[in-house]
Design an enzyme around this catalytic site. Structure first.
Site, short mmCIF file in Angstrom:
data_model
loop_
_atom_site.label_atom_id
_atom_site.label_comp_id
_atom_site.label_asym_id
_atom_site.label_seq_id
_atom_site.Cartn_x
_atom_site.Cartn_y
_atom_site.Cartn_z
N SER A 151 -23.09 72.38 -0.90
CA SER A 151 -23.14 72.57 -2.35
C SER A 151 -24.15 71.63 -2.99
O SER A 151 -24.30 70.47 -2.57
CB SER A 151 -21.75 72.28 -2.92
OG SER A 151 -21.82 72.08 -4.30
N TYR A 184 -13.98 67.60 -2.94
CA TYR A 184 -14.77 68.73 -2.40
C TYR A 184 -16.18 68.26 -2.04
O TYR A 184 -16.68 68.53 -0.94
CB TYR A 184 -14.82 69.82 -3.47
CG TYR A 184 -15.79 70.95 -3.21
CD1 TYR A 184 -15.45 72.00 -2.37
CD2 TYR A 184 -17.05 70.98 -3.83
CE1 TYR A 184 -16.33 73.05 -2.14
CE2 TYR A 184 -17.93 72.03 -3.60
CZ TYR A 184 -17.58 73.06 -2.76
OH TYR A 184 -18.45 74.09 -2.53
N1 LIG Z 1 -19.62 79.99 -5.22
C1 LIG Z 1 -20.25 78.86 -5.41
O1 LIG Z 1 -20.69 78.57 -6.54
C2 LIG Z 1 -20.46 77.91 -4.25
C3 LIG Z 1 -21.27 76.79 -4.46
C4 LIG Z 1 -21.49 75.92 -3.40
C5 LIG Z 1 -20.92 76.17 -2.16
N2 LIG Z 1 -20.12 77.28 -1.99
C6 LIG Z 1 -19.52 77.46 -0.67
O2 LIG Z 1 -19.59 78.81 -0.25
C7 LIG Z 1 -18.53 79.06 0.68
C8 LIG Z 1 -17.87 80.39 0.33
O3 LIG Z 1 -17.20 80.24 -0.91
P1 LIG Z 1 -17.25 81.34 -2.06
O4 LIG Z 1 -18.05 80.79 -3.15
O5 LIG Z 1 -17.59 82.65 -1.49
O6 LIG Z 1 -15.73 81.28 -2.57
P2 LIG Z 1 -14.49 82.24 -2.31
O7 LIG Z 1 -14.74 83.58 -2.91
O8 LIG Z 1 -13.31 81.48 -2.81
O9 LIG Z 1 -14.44 82.42 -0.74
C9 LIG Z 1 -14.00 81.39 0.10
C10 LIG Z 1 -13.22 82.03 1.24
O10 LIG Z 1 -12.82 80.98 2.13
C11 LIG Z 1 -11.55 81.34 2.62
N3 LIG Z 1 -10.78 80.19 3.11
C12 LIG Z 1 -10.34 79.12 2.42
N4 LIG Z 1 -9.64 78.30 3.23
C13 LIG Z 1 -9.62 78.90 4.46
C14 LIG Z 1 -9.07 78.56 5.71
N5 LIG Z 1 -8.34 77.44 5.88
N6 LIG Z 1 -9.28 79.40 6.76
C15 LIG Z 1 -9.99 80.53 6.62
N7 LIG Z 1 -10.52 80.92 5.44
C16 LIG Z 1 -10.35 80.11 4.38
C17 LIG Z 1 -10.84 82.01 1.47
O11 LIG Z 1 -9.87 82.86 2.04
P3 LIG Z 1 -8.43 83.11 1.42
O12 LIG Z 1 -8.70 84.27 0.50
O13 LIG Z 1 -7.55 83.39 2.58
O14 LIG Z 1 -8.03 81.87 0.67
C18 LIG Z 1 -11.97 82.75 0.77
O15 LIG Z 1 -12.03 84.10 1.14
C19 LIG Z 1 -17.59 77.87 0.61
O16 LIG Z 1 -17.76 77.04 1.73
C20 LIG Z 1 -18.01 77.17 -0.66
O17 LIG Z 1 -17.74 75.79 -0.64
C21 LIG Z 1 -19.89 78.14 -3.00
#
Ligand SMILES: NC(=O)c1ccc[n+]([C@@H]2O[C@H](COP(=O)([O-])OP(=O)(O)OC[C@H]3O[C@@H](n4cnc5c(N)ncnc54)[C@H](OP(=O)(O)O)[C@@H]3O)[C@@H](O)[C@H]2O)c1
Length: 295
Positions: free
Chosen positions: A135, A148
């Protein structure tokens, strides 16, 4: 680069879900994983993904078993995307150790342990790509996502070392430094925060909550476009045509701004501190600091 097999974590929503569809759309194969996969990955399965149940906080043995199961599906894995992650919000003093350990279990140890499960296969084949999601907040520092940010910062640092450890085996790493994207990360189901017991932070928490709502609704990044850039980078296609897999892939203007600002600030600190830093070899007070010493 045709015919790759991708193993992706956290595919129920957000980047993970979009990655699955983008990869399938390019004719590659995907093993999509999630907690409660049979209920939450139906669309991905109908689109052609193989699905497996995976909570990345499982023991090393559990992760090894899931990877072995995955290897039986298409006979290989070419790309591991360590995408699963969540945001723990709260002032560091208030978050406490247990919640902080939990976020490290998913965001840091989940990614490192799963990579450990896949690496023997990559080493044997002398090829493979490991993707890690980080991030822009690591480069900026902000009040309230400290737990985080720490987990993602630890991940970025570990991967800097891992990259050098695995390069001799033909294995590549890529850390995606993401800006703000409209996924479920800021949504009420996925974002976590604990008890708020310190009155001194009450106003700060209110400010943080309103920011989270705003980011959930109005983050500038389109996750489908972000996913497409990641797939481009791995496959040397589209925006990455003819390029090697980069060590870092920056997504979003806010990520660019944060990284540039941090680099500029650190360069200034290096310039201003140069003579002092160098003086530790001899112990001599640098000429440009002599005035300071006599004060
Ligand atoms: N969106 C942003 O602005 C942003 C910015 C910087 C970095 N990121 C990174 O991008 C990545 C994806 O996030 P996203 O933005 O797409 O958010 P998201 O829509 O919340 O997706 C994250 C996914 O991770 C899964 N997850 C959480 N804990 C888990 C575990 N213990 N085992 C397996 N799956 C798990 C969740 O599944 P469940 O539905 O089962 O909870 C969810 O489907 C993350 O690593 C996040 O830190 C995102």
């Amino acid at each position: 680069m045709p015919g790759l097999v991708w193993f992706i974590t956290g595919c129920a929503t957000g980047f993970g879900e979009k990655l699955v569809h983008d990869v399938l759309g390019r004719g590659d194969k995907v093993i999509a994983t999630a907690r409660n996969a049979s209920a939450r990955l139906q669309t991905q399965k109908e689109a052609g993904a193989a699905i497996l149940e995976l909570d990345v906080t499982g023991t090393q043995k559990t992760l090894d078993d899931v990877v072995n199961q995955a290897l039986k599906i298409y006979g290989k894995i070419d790309v591991l995307v360590n995408n699963a992650g969540y945001l723990e919000a709260g002032f560091l003093e208030e978050v406490g150790e247990e919640r902080m350990r939990n976020v490290f279990s998913t965001n840091f140890f989940g990614a490192i342990n799963l990579s450990r499960a896949v690496l023997p296969h990559f080493r044997e084949r002398k090829t493979g790509t490991l993707i890690f999601m980080s991030s822009y907040t690591v480069w900026e520092g902000q009040p309230t996502p400290g737990a985080y940010v720490a987990s993602k910062g630890a991940l970025e640092s570990a991967v800097l070392c891992l990259e050098k450890e695995v390069a001799p085996f033909g294995i590549k790493t890529c850390t995606v430094i993401s800006g703000l994207f409209r996924t479920e990360i800021f949504g009420p189901r996925n974002m976590k925060y604990g008890a708020r017991e310190i009155p001194a932070y009450a106003e700060g928490n209110k400010w943080s909550d309103s920011l989270v709502t705003q980011m959930y609704e109005h983050s500038p990044g389109d996750p489908a476009a972000g996913a497409a850039r990641i797939v481009d980078a791995v496959k040397s296609e589209g925006t990455a045509k003819g390029k090697e897999v980069p060590s870092f892939l920056i997504l979003g203007q806010e990520a660019l701004d944060a990284i540039r600002a941090r680099c500029k600030a650190m360069l200034k600190i290096c310039d201003e501190g140069e003579s002092v830093a160098q003086s530790t070899a001899t112990g001599a007070i640098p000429a440009d600091q002599a005035e300071t010493k006599s004060e």
